[in-house]
Write a protein that holds these residues in place. Structure first.
Motif, short mmCIF file in Angstrom:
data_model
loop_
_atom_site.label_atom_id
_atom_site.label_comp_id
_atom_site.label_asym_id
_atom_site.label_seq_id
_atom_site.Cartn_x
_atom_site.Cartn_y
_atom_site.Cartn_z
N PRO A 13 0.84 -1.20 0.00
CA PRO A 13 0.00 0.00 0.00
C PRO A 13 0.87 1.25 0.00
CG PRO A 13 0.05 -1.01 2.18
CD PRO A 13 0.74 -1.95 1.26
N GLY A 14 0.30 2.36 -0.44
CA GLY A 14 1.09 3.59 -0.51
C GLY A 14 2.07 3.51 -1.67
N LEU A 15 3.33 3.71 -1.37
CA LEU A 15 4.37 3.64 -2.39
C LEU A 15 4.65 2.16 -2.71
CD1 LEU A 15 6.09 5.87 -3.80
CD2 LEU A 15 7.93 5.28 -2.22
N ASP A 16 4.28 1.72 -3.92
CA ASP A 16 4.43 0.30 -4.23
C ASP A 16 5.88 -0.03 -4.56
OD1 ASP A 16 4.93 1.14 -6.81
OD2 ASP A 16 3.04 0.44 -7.64
N GLY A 17 6.11 -1.32 -4.87
CA GLY A 17 7.47 -1.78 -5.10
C GLY A 17 8.17 -1.12 -6.27
N LEU A 18 7.44 -0.90 -7.36
CA LEU A 18 8.06 -0.29 -8.54
C LEU A 18 8.51 1.14 -8.27
CD1 LEU A 18 5.92 -1.51 -11.58
CD2 LEU A 18 8.29 -2.06 -11.05
N ASP A 19 7.64 1.92 -7.62
CA ASP A 19 8.00 3.31 -7.32
C ASP A 19 9.14 3.36 -6.28
OD1 ASP A 19 6.18 4.39 -9.06
OD2 ASP A 19 4.56 4.49 -7.58
N THR A 20 9.11 2.44 -5.32
CA THR A 20 10.19 2.38 -4.33
C THR A 20 11.50 2.02 -5.01
OG1 THR A 20 8.62 1.63 -2.64
CG2 THR A 20 10.95 1.31 -2.18
N LEU A 21 11.44 1.06 -5.95
CA LEU A 21 12.64 0.67 -6.69
C LEU A 21 13.24 1.85 -7.43
CD1 LEU A 21 14.57 -1.44 -7.96
CD2 LEU A 21 12.80 -1.89 -9.67
N LYS A 22 12.39 2.59 -8.14
CA LYS A 22 12.89 3.74 -8.90
C LYS A 22 13.53 4.77 -7.98
CE LYS A 22 9.31 3.18 -12.45
NZ LYS A 22 8.05 3.73 -13.02
N ASN A 23 12.93 4.99 -6.82
CA ASN A 23 13.47 5.96 -5.86
C ASN A 23 14.81 5.50 -5.30
OD1 ASN A 23 13.76 7.61 -3.36
ND2 ASN A 23 11.78 8.39 -4.03
N LEU A 24 14.90 4.22 -4.95
CA LEU A 24 16.15 3.69 -4.41
C LEU A 24 17.27 3.76 -5.45
CD1 LEU A 24 14.90 0.53 -2.44
CD2 LEU A 24 15.67 2.71 -1.48
N LYS A 25 16.91 3.51 -6.71
CA LYS A 25 17.91 3.57 -7.77
C LYS A 25 18.44 4.99 -7.98
CE LYS A 25 18.55 -0.64 -9.26
NZ LYS A 25 19.90 -1.25 -9.31
N GLU A 26 17.62 5.99 -7.65
CA GLU A 26 18.09 7.38 -7.72
C GLU A 26 19.14 7.65 -6.66
OE1 GLU A 26 14.72 9.91 -7.46
OE2 GLU A 26 13.89 9.32 -9.40
N HIS A 27 18.98 6.98 -5.51
CA HIS A 27 19.97 7.12 -4.43
C HIS A 27 21.26 6.36 -4.75
CE1 HIS A 27 16.50 8.52 -2.11
NE2 HIS A 27 17.36 8.98 -1.22
N SER A 28 21.10 5.16 -5.32
CA SER A 28 22.26 4.30 -5.60
C SER A 28 21.98 3.51 -6.86
CB SER A 28 22.52 3.36 -4.41
OG SER A 28 23.60 2.50 -4.68
N ARG A 29 22.57 3.94 -7.96
CA ARG A 29 22.29 3.33 -9.26
C ARG A 29 22.71 1.86 -9.31
NH1 ARG A 29 25.37 3.13 -13.85
NH2 ARG A 29 26.95 4.44 -12.86
N ASP A 30 23.78 1.50 -8.59
CA ASP A 30 24.31 0.13 -8.65
C ASP A 30 23.77 -0.77 -7.55
OD1 ASP A 30 25.93 0.80 -10.83
OD2 ASP A 30 27.51 1.57 -9.51
N LEU A 31 22.80 -0.30 -6.78
CA LEU A 31 22.25 -1.09 -5.69
C LEU A 31 21.52 -2.32 -6.22
CD1 LEU A 31 21.45 -1.33 -2.62
CD2 LEU A 31 19.34 -0.11 -3.26
N PRO A 32 21.91 -3.54 -5.81
CA PRO A 32 21.17 -4.74 -6.25
C PRO A 32 19.86 -4.88 -5.47
CG PRO A 32 23.03 -5.37 -4.85
CD PRO A 32 23.13 -3.89 -5.04
N VAL A 33 18.77 -5.06 -6.20
CA VAL A 33 17.45 -5.20 -5.60
C VAL A 33 16.80 -6.47 -6.13
CG1 VAL A 33 15.16 -4.19 -5.32
CG2 VAL A 33 17.17 -2.70 -5.40
#
Length: 471
Positions: free
Chosen positions: A55-75
């Motif tokens: 609910p709220g911020l779903d997985g796809l939007d969270t993924l995109k946000n995390l990738k903005e913080h760290s492009r090479d972060l494995p998810v």
């Protein structure tokens, strides 16, 4: 210890994953995408397990946000069975993989380890091997406990150790001297549920035959002439933990019989006693000999061989993972630092090339001795080729294949057959006789490899992956 962040809105999922993974990783949890983004800078995880449907911020939007913080972060995405299409979309947005719920614990752990391995920064192309700064406890990339390596054979071995550790079955570790069989046994124990119990090691080849039974099983007072007191054997000392039997091929046949009884009945007798003793011990055995040959020679019991060979780990020799040599040198320099002071060691390219080309019959143990000798005898900061031992600088010359072919007067067809046979046998040996991997190494299909093997008369067993007893 690597940091893993679990992001899932279900408390039961978060709790169970944290419990399952905490033995191997430093685990943090977040109950929503918003919470994950908030704590991400503070935690700075090495990998994220991210639920798709929240609910709220779903997985796809969270993924995109995390990738903005760290492009090479494995998810790695965690999905329900009906959201595979969405998972594929997540892969396009930067996720490295996905698992469908409910997921298998071993599969998840292996996937995390593989992902972390594949995202490790590659070793520097520079040949400088500077000692780490004082107080910096971070181990070089590629470390797995005290085992070191980033080559394909070592990554495969690390994965198998992770799988084996969680089981209670007997393990047989084989490999040449100096490949680190005891280190593998200790790592299996460390990652197992027995890690807080004793790890007891005994070298069966280092104890006289007349004493080995007493060392293993103990003895009662007066059991023999020199038995003035009762002695507790290694089996009892290892109660609740792991007993490592190095060079098990050296055991005499009478002792093998008693070993077999323990593996079958989980009990043994002290020398001079008629009272059975039961202990809870996991057996890990090791040898640099071919036990199957010893079985054929009637020097090792076939039934004992089957009992200890439930899971088989074959350690690769150093010559088959030459790409790990520079990483091993870095690790050893750090280890020797207390004895030889803080030194900055540089290997010239020519010296490193000689180290990579050498066959290393003594494996990692020999490499360790060579480096310590250089540290002890040379005060130079740069190690050149002429500082290396003679056996490394001038290895025994090998006759080129083309010379041996011409001198033996082979015709073209026979020479071609010899060449193909040698190439296939080398590929099979290097890949531990796994035909699919050997075919990949040769750049041909598995079908073509099998065709050539049949044509050349090369007989091999099926892949170990098809053998239910071998990992």
């Amino acid at each position: 210890m690597k940091k893993v962040l679990i992001v899932d809105d279900e408390e039961s999922i978060r709790s169970s994953l944290r419990l399952l993974l905490k033995a191997h990783f430093d685990v943090s949890v977040a109950e929503s995408g918003e919470d994950a983004i908030k704590i991400f800078p503070e935690i700075n995880p090495d990998l994220v397990l991210l639920d798709l449907m929240m609910p709220g911020l779903d997985g796809l939007d969270t993924l995109k946000n995390l990738k903005e913080h760290s492009r090479d972060l494995p998810v790695i995405m965690l999905t329900a069975s009906n959201t595979v299409r969405t998972a594929v979309k997540a892969m396009k947005c930067g996720a490295v993989d996905y698992l469908s719920k409910p997921f298998d614990v071993e599969e998840l752990t292996s996937l995390i380890i593989q992902t972390l391995d594949s995202t490790q920064p590659s070793p520097s192309s520079e040949t400088s091997l500077k000692s780490p700064t004082q107080g910096d406890e971070k181990l070089p990339a590629g470390d797995f406990g005290k085992l070191v390596g980033q080559s394909a054979p070592m990554k495969e071995l690390f994965q198998k150790i992770e799988q084996v550790a969680s089981r209670e079955t007997t393990v047989l570790i084989t490999g040449e001297s100096g490949t680190g069989k005891e280190l593998v046994a200790r790592q299996i124990h460390k990652l197992s549920e027995r890690s807080d119990k004793p790890f007891v090691a005994i070298n069966c080849a280092a104890i006289p035959e007349s004493l080995i039974e007493s060392e293993l099983f103990g003895h009662e007072r007066g059991a023999f002439t020199s038995a003035q007191d009762k002695r507790i054997g290694h089996f009892e000392l290892a109660h609740g933990g792991t007993l490592f039997l190095d060079e098990i091929g050296e055991l005499s046949l009478p002792v093998q019989v008693k070993m077999l009884r323990f593996l079958q009945e989980k009990e043994f007798y002290r020398v001079g006693s008629s009272t059975p003793i039961q202990v809870d011990v996991r057996i890990i055995a090791a040898t640099n000999k071919n036990l199957e040959d010893l079985v054929r020679e009637k020097k090792f019991r076939q039934d004992l061989f089957y009992r200890i060979n439930v899971i088989h780990l074959l350690l690769p020799p150093l010559r088959e993972r030459y790409e790990d040599i520079q990483l091993l040198l870095e690790h050893l320099v750090k280890r020797f630092e207390p004895s030889y002071g803080k030194r900055s060691i540089h290997f010239q390219d020519s010296a490193l090339q000689l180290l990579r080309d050498y066959d290393w019959p003594g494996n990692v143990r020999e490499l360790e001795n060579v480096l310590e000798s250089l540290l002890a005898l040379s005060e130079e900061e740069e190690i050149t080729a002429d500082m290396l031992p003679t056996r490394i600088r001038t290895p025994e010359a090998k006759q080129p294949m083309e010379m041996s072919i011409f001198e033996s007067n082979l015709n073209f067809e026979e020479a071609e057959k010899r060449f193909e046979t040698e190439m296939i046998l080398k590929a099979l040996k290097r890949t531990n006789h796994v035909q699919t991997r050997a075919a990949e190494l040769l750049g041909i299909s598995r079908r073509i490899l099998k065709y050539k093997m049949d044509k050349l008369g090369i007989t091999e067993e099926l892949e170990s992956s098809q053998d239910g007893q071998e990992l």
